[in-house]
Design a protein around this motif. Structure first.
Motif, PDB file in Angstrom:
ATOM      1  N   LEU A 120      51.945-107.813 -26.373  1.00 22.09           N
ATOM      2  CA  LEU A 120      50.711-107.144 -25.994  1.00 22.09           C
ATOM      3  C   LEU A 120      49.629-108.190 -25.739  1.00 22.09           C
ATOM      4  N   ASP A 121      48.454-107.737 -25.375  1.00 25.30           N
ATOM      5  CA  ASP A 121      47.271-108.580 -25.385  1.00 25.30           C
ATOM      6  C   ASP A 121      46.418-108.153 -26.572  1.00 25.30           C
ATOM      7  N   GLY A 122      45.629-109.082 -27.079  1.00 25.58           N
ATOM      8  CA  GLY A 122      44.766-108.749 -28.206  1.00 25.58           C
ATOM      9  C   GLY A 122      43.719-109.803 -28.434  1.00 25.58           C
ATOM     10  N   CYS A 123      42.789-109.483 -29.293  1.00 22.65           N
ATOM     11  CA  CYS A 123      41.775-110.439 -29.723  1.00 22.65           C
ATOM     12  C   CYS A 123      41.227-109.963 -31.061  1.00 22.65           C
ATOM     13  N   VAL A 124      40.439-110.817 -31.695  1.00 23.51           N
ATOM     14  CA  VAL A 124      39.893-110.475 -33.003  1.00 23.51           C
ATOM     15  C   VAL A 124      38.439-110.901 -33.063  1.00 23.51           C
ATOM     16  N   TYR A 125      37.641-110.086 -33.726  1.00 26.67           N
ATOM     17  CA  TYR A 125      36.261-110.433 -34.053  1.00 26.67           C
ATOM     18  C   TYR A 125      36.218-110.704 -35.548  1.00 26.67           C
ATOM     19  N   TYR A 186      35.924-112.682 -24.896  1.00 24.53           N
ATOM     20  CA  TYR A 186      35.744-114.011 -24.321  1.00 24.53           C
ATOM     21  C   TYR A 186      34.292-114.240 -23.908  1.00 24.53           C
ATOM     22  N   THR A 187      33.610-113.167 -23.494  1.00 18.04           N
ATOM     23  CA  THR A 187      32.195-113.324 -23.121  1.00 18.04           C
ATOM     24  C   THR A 187      31.316-113.624 -24.324  1.00 18.04           C
ATOM     25  N   TYR A 188      31.861-113.451 -25.527  1.00 12.43           N
ATOM     26  CA  TYR A 188      31.128-113.875 -26.727  1.00 12.43           C
ATOM     27  C   TYR A 188      31.577-115.260 -27.187  1.00 12.43           C
ATOM     28  N   LEU A 219      24.728-118.282 -20.648  1.00 15.26           N
ATOM     29  CA  LEU A 219      26.178-118.453 -20.600  1.00 15.26           C
ATOM     30  C   LEU A 219      26.893-117.100 -20.600  1.00 15.26           C
ATOM     31  N   VAL A 220      26.396-116.152 -21.387  1.00 18.80           N
ATOM     32  CA  VAL A 220      26.993-114.811 -21.381  1.00 18.80           C
ATOM     33  C   VAL A 220      26.867-114.187 -19.986  1.00 18.80           C
ATOM     34  N   LYS A 221      25.699-114.321 -19.371  1.00 20.27           N
ATOM     35  CA  LYS A 221      25.508-113.778 -18.020  1.00 20.27           C
ATOM     36  C   LYS A 221      26.479-114.411 -17.033  1.00 20.27           C
ATOM     37  N   GLU A 222      26.755-115.699 -17.214  1.00 19.72           N
ATOM     38  CA  GLU A 222      27.692-116.350 -16.298  1.00 19.72           C
ATOM     39  C   GLU A 222      29.118-115.859 -16.511  1.00 19.72           C
ATOM     40  N   THR A 223      29.485-115.513 -17.751  1.00 20.50           N
ATOM     41  CA  THR A 223      30.813-114.922 -17.953  1.00 20.50           C
ATOM     42  C   THR A 223      30.894-113.548 -17.312  1.00 20.50           C
ATOM     43  N   GLU A 224      29.771-112.827 -17.243  1.00 26.95           N
ATOM     44  CA  GLU A 224      29.739-111.548 -16.528  1.00 26.95           C
ATOM     45  C   GLU A 224      29.955-111.769 -15.038  1.00 26.95           C
ATOM     46  N   MET A 238      26.743-107.148 -21.677  1.00 28.59           N
ATOM     47  CA  MET A 238      27.356-108.064 -22.629  1.00 28.59           C
ATOM     48  C   MET A 238      26.324-108.943 -23.323  1.00 28.59           C
ATOM     49  N   VAL A 239      25.181-109.177 -22.694  1.00 27.94           N
ATOM     50  CA  VAL A 239      24.146-109.968 -23.367  1.00 27.94           C
ATOM     51  C   VAL A 239      23.678-109.249 -24.620  1.00 27.94           C
ATOM     52  N   GLN A 240      23.338-107.987 -24.484  1.00 32.04           N
ATOM     53  CA  GLN A 240      22.854-107.233 -25.646  1.00 32.04           C
ATOM     54  C   GLN A 240      23.955-107.032 -26.684  1.00 32.04           C
ATOM     55  N   LYS A 241      25.163-106.746 -26.228  1.00 28.65           N
ATOM     56  CA  LYS A 241      26.276-106.555 -27.167  1.00 28.65           C
ATOM     57  C   LYS A 241      26.547-107.837 -27.948  1.00 28.65           C
ATOM     58  N   ASN A 242      26.560-108.969 -27.247  1.00 31.86           N
ATOM     59  CA  ASN A 242      26.888-110.226 -27.900  1.00 31.86           C
ATOM     60  C   ASN A 242      25.755-110.748 -28.774  1.00 31.86           C
TER      61      ASN A 242
END
Length: 302
Positions: A120-125, A186-188, A219-224, A238-242
């Motif tokens: 699968l794909d996954g990630c963790v916070y 990844y955007t975080y 940097l977050v905006k650039e990942t967007e 993503m800026v506000q979320k991160n």
């Protein structure tokens, strides 16, 4: 479900400890003094927002067989993936569910080419780190595992995994859009690691208004922008979320990449700092902030 966890650091160790405390059947692969400490005294998890605890996790050496795990969580650093691939090939079968929760985007698809298992794909916070053999430190309260099939399907086995995680006190997101959801992580992590390394900044320094926080936001905006170029439709600002994730962390928190570099160890700098620049070139866009920081860091020889 029988769980095996490959990687006993801040991610894999905390995952194993939480699962074990909830009575799940889990085997943790570990090495050296860390393995011996876990076997001797258990795995101690110090927490900044919850009571600390010691979990009597079943730990075995890397390379030793475990009994037909149903699920393998891969929790090593991106640069170690090739090294553990033979272990994954040996202990997994076509029926095994493999969930990589690395910082590097797209790991599941690349790993699927090497395994007969269902990858699968996954990630963790998580804000977690190993502080000494047999001891882990968790800062903040963001422990979340995101996972799912790239073909968007959900089945009973995946729901059981999600239920087991939730029962263990880990927030589980069983995603039907896992490529988008893992890219959101990844955007975080990429901006946090890049900004933190460039300014030698902790979370507390990025939580204060000023140049460092503004660089993180840029940097977050650039990942967007990179997501749009790659055809990934993000659902959130993503800026506000991160910023919300960043502001929830203990002020002394930092990324594992920063800690690895500070201690002279191998790091995920290729995947977190330089990869966005390479992807931008591939998809025909420019990321000025990433390019500037990557160039300056490269000049320092990191």
């Amino acid at each position: 479900m029988k769980y095996a966890i490959l990687g006993a650091g801040g991610v894999g160790g905390c995952l194993a400890a939480y699962l074990q405390q909830a009575g799940k059947e889990v085997t943790l692969y570990a090495r050296g003094a860390h393995l011996e400490a876990i076997r001797r005294s258990g795995l101690y998890v110090e927490q900044s927002t919850k009571p600390s605890f010691t979990a009597q996790v079943h730990a075995i050496p890397v390379g030793e067989e475990t009994t037909n795990p149903d699920v393998i969580f891969v929790c090593v650093k991106g640069y170690s993936l090739a090294e553990v691939l033979p272990d994954l090939q040996r202990i997994s079968t076509e029926k095994t569910i493999v969930i990589p929760i690395l910082n590097i985007y797209g790991t599941g698809g690349r790993l699927q080419k090497e395994l007969a298992a269902d990858v699968l794909d996954g990630c963790v916070y998580i804000a977690g780190e190993r502080t000494a053999p047999g001891r882990l430190l968790m800062k903040g309260d963001i422990f979340t595992v995101v996972f799912g099939h790239r073909d968007h399907t959900v089945n009973a086995a995946l729901q059981t995994i999600a239920d087991d995680l939730e029962d263990s006190g880990i927030h589980a997101v069983l995603s039907t859009q896992v490529q988008k959801d893992t890219y959101e992580k990844y955007t975080y992590i990429s901006p946090a690691a890049t900004c933190g390394l460039f300014y030698h900044a902790t979370a507390g320094m990025m939580q204060k208004d000023g140049e460092i926080r503004e660089t993180f936001k840029t940097l977050v905006k650039e990942t967007e922008q990179l997501a749009a170029a790659m055809g990934i439709a993000l659902d959130h600002d993503m800026v506000q979320k991160n910023l919300a994730i960043l502001d929830s962390l203990a002020p002394e928190a930092s990324t594992s990449m920063q800690r690895d570099i500070a201690q002279g160890r191998r790091s995920e700098i290729e995947g977190l700092v330089y990869e966005p620049v390479r992807l931008a070139e591939k998809f025909g866009i420019t990321l000025p902030a990433y390019q500037k920081i990557a160039d300056r860091i490269a000049l320092k020889g990191q």
